[in-house]
Design a protein around this motif. Structure first.
Motif, short mmCIF file in Angstrom:
data_model
loop_
_atom_site.label_atom_id
_atom_site.label_comp_id
_atom_site.label_asym_id
_atom_site.label_seq_id
_atom_site.Cartn_x
_atom_site.Cartn_y
_atom_site.Cartn_z
N ARG A 50 -21.96 28.21 36.55
CA ARG A 50 -21.71 28.41 35.13
C ARG A 50 -20.36 27.93 34.79
O ARG A 50 -19.97 27.44 33.61
CB ARG A 50 -21.80 30.06 34.64
CG ARG A 50 -23.24 30.44 34.61
CD ARG A 50 -23.13 32.04 34.36
NE ARG A 50 -22.78 32.18 33.05
CZ ARG A 50 -22.19 33.35 32.40
NH1 ARG A 50 -22.58 34.57 33.05
NH2 ARG A 50 -22.00 33.30 31.49
N ALA A 51 -19.37 28.06 35.55
CA ALA A 51 -17.96 27.51 35.13
C ALA A 51 -18.04 26.14 35.18
O ALA A 51 -17.24 25.48 34.24
CB ALA A 51 -16.98 28.00 36.24
N TYR A 52 -18.65 25.51 36.07
CA TYR A 52 -18.56 23.86 36.26
C TYR A 52 -20.06 23.05 36.41
O TYR A 52 -20.13 22.23 35.35
CB TYR A 52 -17.76 23.62 37.53
CG TYR A 52 -17.60 22.30 37.94
CD1 TYR A 52 -17.10 21.17 37.03
CD2 TYR A 52 -18.28 21.49 39.28
CE1 TYR A 52 -17.10 19.89 37.26
CE2 TYR A 52 -18.01 20.20 39.45
CZ TYR A 52 -17.41 19.53 38.32
OH TYR A 52 -17.20 18.09 38.78
N HIS A 53 -20.65 23.30 36.95
CA HIS A 53 -22.08 22.71 37.22
C HIS A 53 -23.12 22.58 36.16
O HIS A 53 -23.67 21.46 36.01
CB HIS A 53 -22.77 23.05 38.63
CG HIS A 53 -21.79 22.86 39.78
ND1 HIS A 53 -21.69 21.69 40.47
CD2 HIS A 53 -21.23 23.84 40.22
CE1 HIS A 53 -20.82 22.02 41.55
NE2 HIS A 53 -20.62 23.26 41.66
N LEU B 45 -30.06 20.08 31.28
CA LEU B 45 -29.42 20.35 30.05
C LEU B 45 -28.84 19.17 29.28
O LEU B 45 -28.19 19.07 28.14
CB LEU B 45 -28.30 21.56 30.30
CG LEU B 45 -28.78 22.78 30.61
CD1 LEU B 45 -27.42 23.59 30.68
CD2 LEU B 45 -29.61 23.34 29.48
N LEU B 46 -28.94 18.07 30.05
CA LEU B 46 -28.17 16.95 29.61
C LEU B 46 -28.42 16.31 28.22
O LEU B 46 -27.60 15.64 27.28
CB LEU B 46 -28.58 15.70 30.61
CG LEU B 46 -27.68 15.93 31.78
CD1 LEU B 46 -28.08 14.74 32.82
CD2 LEU B 46 -25.95 15.86 31.64
N TYR C 252 -25.80 21.97 22.35
CA TYR C 252 -25.40 23.46 22.32
C TYR C 252 -26.14 24.22 23.15
O TYR C 252 -27.38 24.04 23.71
CB TYR C 252 -25.52 23.76 20.79
CG TYR C 252 -24.63 23.22 19.97
CD1 TYR C 252 -23.17 23.46 19.65
CD2 TYR C 252 -25.31 22.39 19.14
CE1 TYR C 252 -22.50 22.63 18.79
CE2 TYR C 252 -24.43 21.56 18.11
CZ TYR C 252 -23.12 21.79 17.95
OH TYR C 252 -22.44 21.14 17.08
N MET C 253 -25.53 25.34 23.63
CA MET C 253 -26.09 26.33 24.41
C MET C 253 -25.95 27.65 24.25
O MET C 253 -24.45 28.08 23.93
CB MET C 253 -25.66 26.08 25.97
CG MET C 253 -26.39 26.97 26.88
SD MET C 253 -25.86 27.00 28.78
CE MET C 253 -24.07 27.24 28.67
N ASN D 260 -20.36 24.45 22.97
CA ASN D 260 -20.48 23.04 22.76
C ASN D 260 -20.40 22.08 24.10
O ASN D 260 -19.51 22.11 24.74
CB ASN D 260 -19.71 22.51 21.65
CG ASN D 260 -19.80 20.94 21.25
OD1 ASN D 260 -20.22 20.19 22.25
ND2 ASN D 260 -19.25 20.52 20.08
N LEU D 261 -21.77 21.97 24.55
CA LEU D 261 -21.64 21.23 25.95
C LEU D 261 -21.06 20.16 26.02
O LEU D 261 -20.43 19.56 27.00
CB LEU D 261 -23.13 21.06 26.22
CG LEU D 261 -24.17 22.27 26.31
CD1 LEU D 261 -25.62 22.01 26.63
CD2 LEU D 261 -23.43 23.39 27.42
#
Length: 295
Positions: free
Chosen positions: A82-85, A92-93, A97-98, A187-188
């Motif tokens: 969740r922090a990086y990957h 999700l690409l 927004y998530m 905001n991804l």
């Protein structure tokens, strides 16, 4: 980390239809992770998990962190993921927004305002339910902020939006208050930007399967450093919802030092104004009346 049975997925799809539900396994098997590690990383992993080299390790083995905390590898991995990957995961690409809910979060108030609408219309990078919740400490945070953003940061505060506090050059130690990770909107595209990705990779690359630097500091520090005026809390901008988390009613408090946890329905009842006025309002949320039969 572990695949679901197809029967489980079908049951959930039927429950949320007509929504388009996908269940994605977020990682290769643990054996593949370990096989890709360097000899030094493997040796350290076995040591902190109290295992001899080559012994079987599962996702549910509990392993000690450098700060003394103990977590199982599955829980540590979800923090790293969740922090990086997560931002560049293929599933999700195509999304900008998530909206995140932990699996133990339930909404118990009608949402009169759509938080996603607020997020999009104000071009926010994060919209969160509660701040602060816990803190991350250590000189590495100060060093990483300097390396990536050319600022030595030792704190994060909140007043209408997040704000990073620069270090006192002589004696300050980094103690970063964090956004609560159980529910927020991100905001991804912002977190995919090169500077944010560099910082998040530094945080999650100290050693494999570490939860020392998790998703909470991972969403907080980049926003506070790169776009503080676009990092808002729900309550400070008119989104006064109440949620249930870990069987506790949580009322978010932007900028307060202590989160307001209301531990049961009775406490919430009196907090909101008394039994006569709120008996039905509170209890109806927890009683499974048949459809069309609410009193």
């Amino acid at each position: 980390t572990l695949p679901w049975r197809e029967q489980q997925i079908e049951i959930l799809r039927e429950e949320v239809a007509p929504s388009n539900l996908q269940v994605i396994v977020d990682t290769p098997p643990l054996e593949e992770h370990i096989a890709s590690m360097t000899p030094e990383e493997k040796e350290y992993l076995y040591s902190r998990c109290d295992k001899k080299p080559g012994e079987n390790i599962t996702w549910f083995h509990h392993c000690k962190e450098q700060n003394g905390q103990v977590n199982n590898l599955a829980y540590a991995w979800q923090s790293v993921f969740r922090a990086y990957h997560i931002y560049n995961h293929p599933a999700l690409l195509k999304y900008k927004y998530m909206i995140w809910f932990d699996s133990d979060v339930n909404c118990i108030d009608p949402w009169s305002t759509d938080p996603m609408k607020v997020m999009i219309e104000n071009d926010l990078v994060i919209l969160f339910y509660n701040f602060p919740y816990g803190k991350s400490r250590g000189p590495l945070l100060r060093e990483w902020a300097k390396e990536v953003y050319d600022r030595e940061v030792c704190g994060v505060t909140y007043k209408k939006h997040l704000k990073a506090r620069d270090c006192n050059p002589k004696k300050d130690k980094a103690q970063i208050l964090q956004v609560h990770g159980f529910h927020h909107i991100t905001n991804l595209d912002f977190y995919r930007e090169s500077k944010q990705q560099k910082l998040l990779k530094l945080m999650t690359s100290v050693y494999p399967f570490s939860r020392m630097w998790d998703d909470q500091i991972g969403v907080t520090l980049p926003a506070a450093l790169a776009a503080p005026e676009r990092a808002w809390s729900y309550q400070d901008h008119g989104l006064n919802f109440t949620v249930l988390h870990k069987e506790k009613i949580v009322i978010g408090r932007a900028g307060k030092v202590k989160t307001a946890f209301l531990f049961d329905v009775k406490t919430y009842w009196y907090h909101k104004g008394g039994r006569e006025r709120l008996g039905g309002e509170v209890c109806d949320r927890f009683v499974p009346y048949p459809k069309g039969e609410l009193p």
